[in-house]
Design an enzyme around this catalytic site. Structure first.
Site, PDB file in Angstrom:
ATOM      1  N   ASN A  37      13.763 -16.440   1.814  1.00 51.30           N
ATOM      2  CA  ASN A  37      13.239 -17.228   0.694  1.00 51.30           C
ATOM      3  C   ASN A  37      14.312 -18.074   0.000  1.00 51.30           C
ATOM      4  O   ASN A  37      14.078 -19.237  -0.349  1.00 51.30           O
ATOM      5  CB  ASN A  37      12.593 -16.301  -0.348  1.00 51.30           C
ATOM      6  CG  ASN A  37      11.420 -15.542   0.227  1.00 51.30           C
ATOM      7  OD1 ASN A  37      10.949 -15.855   1.318  1.00 51.30           O
ATOM      8  ND2 ASN A  37      10.940 -14.527  -0.490  1.00 51.30           N
ATOM      9  N   ASN A  78      -2.872 -10.512  -1.174  1.00 54.94           N
ATOM     10  CA  ASN A  78      -2.486 -11.915  -1.319  1.00 54.94           C
ATOM     11  C   ASN A  78      -3.669 -12.847  -1.071  1.00 54.94           C
ATOM     12  O   ASN A  78      -4.558 -12.522  -0.288  1.00 54.94           O
ATOM     13  CB  ASN A  78      -1.435 -12.273  -0.265  1.00 54.94           C
ATOM     14  CG  ASN A  78      -0.016 -12.047  -0.759  1.00 54.94           C
ATOM     15  OD1 ASN A  78       0.218 -11.917  -1.960  1.00 54.94           O
ATOM     16  ND2 ASN A  78       0.920 -12.012   0.167  1.00 54.94           N
ATOM     17  N   LYS A 100      -0.383 -16.676  -8.623  1.00 55.04           N
ATOM     18  CA  LYS A 100       0.342 -16.093  -7.484  1.00 55.04           C
ATOM     19  C   LYS A 100       0.150 -16.949  -6.237  1.00 55.04           C
ATOM     20  O   LYS A 100       1.063 -17.100  -5.420  1.00 55.04           O
ATOM     21  CB  LYS A 100      -0.122 -14.650  -7.235  1.00 55.04           C
ATOM     22  CG  LYS A 100       0.602 -14.039  -6.047  1.00 55.04           C
ATOM     23  CD  LYS A 100       0.879 -12.575  -6.145  1.00 55.04           C
ATOM     24  CE  LYS A 100       1.870 -12.131  -5.065  1.00 55.04           C
ATOM     25  NZ  LYS A 100       1.588 -10.809  -4.558  1.00 55.04           N
ATOM     26  N   ALA A 160       7.972  -5.638  -1.719  1.00 51.72           N
ATOM     27  CA  ALA A 160       8.275  -4.475  -0.879  1.00 51.72           C
ATOM     28  C   ALA A 160       8.312  -4.889   0.575  1.00 51.72           C
ATOM     29  O   ALA A 160       7.727  -5.895   0.963  1.00 51.72           O
ATOM     30  CB  ALA A 160       7.221  -3.386  -1.092  1.00 51.72           C
ATOM     31  N   SER A 214       6.262 -12.759   3.541  1.00 51.43           N
ATOM     32  CA  SER A 214       5.325 -11.969   4.349  1.00 51.43           C
ATOM     33  C   SER A 214       4.813 -12.772   5.551  1.00 51.43           C
ATOM     34  O   SER A 214       4.607 -12.225   6.635  1.00 51.43           O
ATOM     35  CB  SER A 214       4.164 -11.490   3.482  1.00 51.43           C
ATOM     36  OG  SER A 214       3.553 -12.565   2.829  1.00 51.43           O
ATOM     37  N   GLY A 242       0.837  -1.211   0.000  1.00 53.03           N
ATOM     38  CA  GLY A 242       0.000   0.000   0.000  1.00 53.03           C
ATOM     39  C   GLY A 242       0.864   1.249   0.000  1.00 53.03           C
ATOM     40  O   GLY A 242       0.623   2.195  -0.764  1.00 53.03           O
ATOM     41  N   ASN A 274       5.528 -19.263   1.411  1.00 56.38           N
ATOM     42  CA  ASN A 274       5.174 -18.659   2.702  1.00 56.38           C
ATOM     43  C   ASN A 274       5.161 -19.632   3.872  1.00 56.38           C
ATOM     44  O   ASN A 274       5.717 -19.331   4.934  1.00 56.38           O
ATOM     45  CB  ASN A 274       3.833 -17.927   2.595  1.00 56.38           C
ATOM     46  CG  ASN A 274       4.008 -16.502   2.138  1.00 56.38           C
ATOM     47  OD1 ASN A 274       4.553 -15.675   2.850  1.00 56.38           O
ATOM     48  ND2 ASN A 274       3.579 -16.220   0.926  1.00 56.38           N
TER      49      ASN A 274
HETATM   50  O1  KPL Z   1       4.713 -12.506  -2.119  1.00 52.71           O
HETATM   51  C1  KPL Z   1       5.458 -13.108  -1.401  1.00 52.71           C
HETATM   52  C2  KPL Z   1       5.255 -13.020   0.056  1.00 52.71           C
HETATM   53  O2  KPL Z   1       6.209 -12.868   0.800  1.00 52.71           O
HETATM   54  O3  KPL Z   1       4.073 -13.061   0.450  1.00 52.71           O
HETATM   55  C3  KPL Z   1       6.549 -13.964  -1.957  1.00 52.71           C
HETATM   56  C4  KPL Z   1       6.351 -14.106  -3.436  1.00 52.71           C
HETATM   57  C5  KPL Z   1       6.519 -15.301  -1.313  1.00 52.71           C
HETATM   58  C6  KPL Z   1       7.925 -13.340  -1.828  1.00 52.71           C
HETATM   59  O4  KPL Z   1       8.363 -13.201  -0.529  1.00 52.71           O
END
Ligand code: KPL
Length: 326
Positions: free
Chosen positions: A220, A118, A202, A144, A273, A19, A210
């Protein structure tokens, strides 16, 4: 969205990493941007000093400078902001319902509502609150982080897929895409079916990275260095792709396991995340990611043993750890 005014009024609900980043892009493009969030240190620092943005390497949109300070407006009162042209929803998936109800004063008759979140279930929850015909779904591959209040780090640029949610006129998605493109954001516009495929694509990556990242507490990149973690990651990606295929919205990658590995490598130093949520003692997006996959798999009779185990393990992690945040 109403009219042809060159300067749009845009409200970003949820001043987390994505955001704040999109809010920064749009502010730099000259739009009137409001970050609308409950009060807290992030908003307060932005109000007083502006939002510091560390751009991704060579991001032309940021003018190539090492740190930019941008000054979006901030508010914790949607009624004070009033109706805007575009509302961008960027809250965590488990807050969607509550946040959108809170943000209803931002809606006028022609306001478009874009979700950039997400997992699954966000567009449905938004539509329930704002009505059919104005929801646009965005699936972004921008990365981000928000390591401290007042600071957002752009970890990597990538395309954002935009499309109308069921029943929204395709032109609506086109208008939203035009606003984002003016801010230098690379956008691909797709139809309603394309949106579902992008969401599931995605989701396969999110489910692959995750859960393992949060449980093992590693960045990661480490997930592809350990042969066993790599097996988990590949297996989760394949399972999500199998469900997506069965429901008629196949993922866009020919090899979803290889794609998940590639994303883990490309975002190697990042902590996913879900791991960030676990480390901060916050709820995770387990329901919108694994809960959604397991439910859909059950409905369609697709076996998803890895995702089912990851679901239970993350739930157990949440239930047994001390809580700090909201
Ligand atoms: O979008 C992501 C997340 O952290 O939620 C990924 C693609 C797993 C990259 O960290």
């Amino acid at each position: 969205m109403a009219g042809e005014a060159p300067r749009r009024r845009i409200a970003v609900v949820g001043a987390g990493a994505i955001g704040s980043l999109f809010g920064a892009f749009l502010t730099l493009a000259g739009e009137e941007v409001w970050l609308v969030n409950p009060p807290g240190p992030h908003l307060e620092i932005i109000r007083q000093q502006g939002l510091r943005v560390v751009p991704a390497g060579g991001a032309a949109v940021m003018g190539g400078e090492p740190v930019r300070v941008v000054r979006p407006r901030v508010s914790s009162d949607p009624a004070e902001v009033g109706a805007v042209d575009l509302v961008l929803i960027a809250v965590k998936a488990y807050r969607t319902r509550e946040a959108v109800r809170w943000a209803l004063p931002l809606l006028g008759p022609g306001t478009a509502v874009l979700t950039l979140q997400n997992g699954l279930g966000n567009a449905e929850a938004i539509e329930e609150a704002v009505g059919a015909g104005r929801v646009v779904v965005g699936v972004t591959s921008h990365g981000a982080g928000r390591p401290e209040p007042g600071l957002v780090v752009h970890a990597g640029a990538g395309p954002t897929v935009i499309g109308p949610w069921r029943g929204a006129p395709p032109a609506f998605a086109g208008e939203v895409a035009a606003v984002l493109r003016r801010a230098g954001i690379e956008v691909e516009v797709v139809g309603a079916a394309g949106v579902e495929r992008a969401l599931w694509t995605k989701l396969a990556v999110n489910a692959a990275i995750n859960g393992p990242g949060a449980l093992l507490r590693v960045p990661n990149g480490a997930l592809v260095e350990s042969p066993s973690a790599r097996r988990l990651l590949r297996s989760a990606a394949r399972e999500v792709a199998a469900v997506a295929g069965r429901r008629g919205t196949p993922v866009l990658d020919p090899d979803p396991a290889a794609r998940a590995e590639a994303v883990a490598r490309a975002t190697g130093p990042n902590r996913c995340s879900m791991l960030q949520d676990v480390e901060r003692g916050r709820p995770t997006e387990v329901e919108a990611i694994y809960g959604a996959v397991v439910a859909e798999a059950g409905r369609l009779g697709v076996p998803v043993p890895t995702c089912a185990d990851l679901y239970l393990l993350i739930r157990a992690l949440e239930e047994t750890r001390p809580r700090q945040g909201p």
